[in-house]
Motif scaffolding. Structure first.
Motif, short mmCIF file in Angstrom:
data_model
loop_
_atom_site.label_atom_id
_atom_site.label_comp_id
_atom_site.label_asym_id
_atom_site.label_seq_id
_atom_site.Cartn_x
_atom_site.Cartn_y
_atom_site.Cartn_z
N UNK A 183 -24.97 -12.95 47.81
CA UNK A 183 -26.20 -12.48 47.18
C UNK A 183 -26.73 -11.22 47.87
N UNK A 184 -26.63 -11.16 49.20
CA UNK A 184 -27.14 -9.99 49.91
C UNK A 184 -26.36 -8.73 49.53
N UNK A 185 -25.04 -8.88 49.32
CA UNK A 185 -24.24 -7.74 48.91
C UNK A 185 -24.61 -7.28 47.51
N UNK A 186 -24.89 -8.22 46.62
CA UNK A 186 -25.30 -7.87 45.27
C UNK A 186 -26.66 -7.17 45.28
N UNK A 187 -27.54 -7.59 46.16
CA UNK A 187 -28.84 -6.91 46.27
C UNK A 187 -28.66 -5.45 46.66
N UNK A 188 -27.76 -5.19 47.62
CA UNK A 188 -27.50 -3.81 48.02
C UNK A 188 -26.84 -3.03 46.89
N UNK A 189 -25.97 -3.68 46.14
CA UNK A 189 -25.34 -3.01 45.00
C UNK A 189 -26.38 -2.60 43.97
N UNK A 190 -27.36 -3.46 43.76
CA UNK A 190 -28.44 -3.12 42.82
C UNK A 190 -29.19 -1.89 43.31
N UNK A 191 -29.48 -1.82 44.60
CA UNK A 191 -30.16 -0.65 45.15
C UNK A 191 -29.30 0.60 45.05
N UNK A 192 -27.96 0.40 45.05
CA UNK A 192 -27.04 1.54 44.94
C UNK A 192 -26.84 1.99 43.50
N UNK A 193 -27.42 1.26 42.54
CA UNK A 193 -27.36 1.71 41.15
C UNK A 193 -26.62 0.82 40.20
N UNK A 194 -26.17 -0.36 40.64
CA UNK A 194 -25.47 -1.27 39.73
C UNK A 194 -26.42 -1.75 38.64
N UNK A 195 -25.95 -1.69 37.40
CA UNK A 195 -26.77 -2.13 36.27
C UNK A 195 -26.68 -3.64 36.05
N UNK A 196 -25.55 -4.23 36.45
CA UNK A 196 -25.33 -5.66 36.25
C UNK A 196 -24.72 -6.25 37.51
N UNK A 197 -25.16 -7.47 37.84
CA UNK A 197 -24.69 -8.15 39.03
C UNK A 197 -24.08 -9.48 38.64
N UNK A 198 -22.87 -9.75 39.13
CA UNK A 198 -22.18 -10.99 38.80
C UNK A 198 -21.70 -11.64 40.09
N UNK A 199 -22.05 -12.91 40.26
CA UNK A 199 -21.56 -13.65 41.43
C UNK A 199 -20.08 -13.95 41.25
#
Length: 336
Positions: A183-199
């Motif tokens: 989850x922490x990696x996905x949070x950083x991806x969102x801050x980097x501009x990811x539009x969608x996050x998938x576990x």
């Protein structure tokens, strides 16, 4: 130190240095060894730090092919510091200049290598942790991905490399899908501009979700950044017809079986984005320095763990086990 190096440096360096030597599986010891001398065309760098690469984990664990002890500082290849001495025939560098270097014995206080593998850092980056090699890898992988505005890009694995690639892809105008188990990696991806996050948990659920997000077209580009077998299988599944599958993960733990029938039927372009030509590495590092200096990428928040040189075993253990919040570790050579 050679006469020419001592004349060019103005002051002699220490005669000995501390260096990590792998003496047994999962056992680096710190030894006192002579400081290497720069020969013709070489540069001696006093290292401030060295990034810890995941590619070090397998040899550190002790596979059958390892031989002990290793050379002092061996496996460290993400070093940065200042020029300490210059060999004959080297121009364009000066003593005390901040640099990042693509040398291969950089788990030590000093390392020496070809001047062509040394890249100056601007003064504003001199006091930062700057492992040039992985940053250069990110820039080279991005270039080979050929990401265009409007592309849908999935990045499988959101560690240090994956997060940088997410930022670069989003900045290129792509819609980025970040897939990670943490989850922490996905949070950083969102801050980097990811539009969608998938576990990254269930193979078929992920494929269904990507299908839904793309109206069944799947992805124009998929970057696999884990170096593991299952994520590579997943990456092929979510790449669309005539899409490009980019292998950025370092697959070093044995052969892979792939679904060649599917890859063939989809007409995929498959890119192994690893480089072996030092000139291309150095070109990527120069591009990365420009990107950081201009604010297009910021590696500082992605360097999450810092260790002393005598804590190298702990650093590699963290890189293997990836505790919550871990993305990238560096080893600093001084105690402060």
């Amino acid at each position: 130190m050679s006469l020419i190096a001592e004349k060019r440096s103005g002051t002699a360096t220490s005669k000995t240095m501390r260096a990590a030597v792998l003496v047994a599986p999962e056992k680096f010891e710190i030894c006192e060894v002579p400081v290497p001398e720069p020969g013709p065309g070489e540069v001696l760098v006093k290292l401030a730090g060295c990034g810890v690469c995941a590619s070090n984990i397998e040899p550190w664990e002790g596979p059958d092919w390892m031989e002990y002890p290793t050379a002092p500082g061996n496996m460290g290849h993400e070093g940065y510091g200042t020029v300490a001495a210059i060999g004959e025939g080297v121009d364009g560098l000066s003593i005390g200049q901040p640099v990042t270097a693509l040398f291969y014995n950089s788990y030590a206080e000093y390392d020496v290598g070809p001047a062509d593998n040394v890249v100056p850092l601007p003064r504003e980056l001199a006091a930062t942790d700057f492992p040039g090699e992985p940053l250069g890898c990110a820039m080279n992988i991005h270039a080979r991905s050929d990401i265009q505005p409007g592309h849908t890009v999935a990045i499988v694995g959101s560690g240090f490399l994956g997060t940088l690639l997410c930022k670069l892809a989003a900045s290129a105008g792509a819609q980025v899908i970040s897939i990670s188990r943490r989850a922490t990696a996905l949070d950083l991806a969102a801050k980097a501009g990811a539009a969608h996050l998938i576990e990254m948990d269930d193979h078929y659920r992920i494929i269904d979700e990507v299908n839904s997000l793309t109206d069944g077209k799947l992805c124009d580009r998929v970057i696999e950044a884990t170096g593991k077998s299952w994520p590579l299988d997943l990456a092929g599944e979510i790449t669309g017809e005539r899409g490009r599958l980019i292998i950025a993960g370092y697959h070093q733990d044995g052969p892979r079986q792939i679904n060649m029938q599917m890859w063939n039927w989809k007409g995929l372009d498959v890119i192994n984005a690893h480089e072996r030509d030092p000139r291309i590495y150095i070109s990527g590092i120069r591009t990365a320095i420009d990107a950081v200096a201009e604010g297009r990428i910021d590696p500082a928040p992605l360097i999450t763990h810092r260790f002393k040189l005598d804590e190298l075993n702990e650093a590699l253990r963290a890189a293997r086990e990836r505790p919550d919040g871990f993305l990238k570790a560096v080893v600093r050579m001084q105690d402060e």
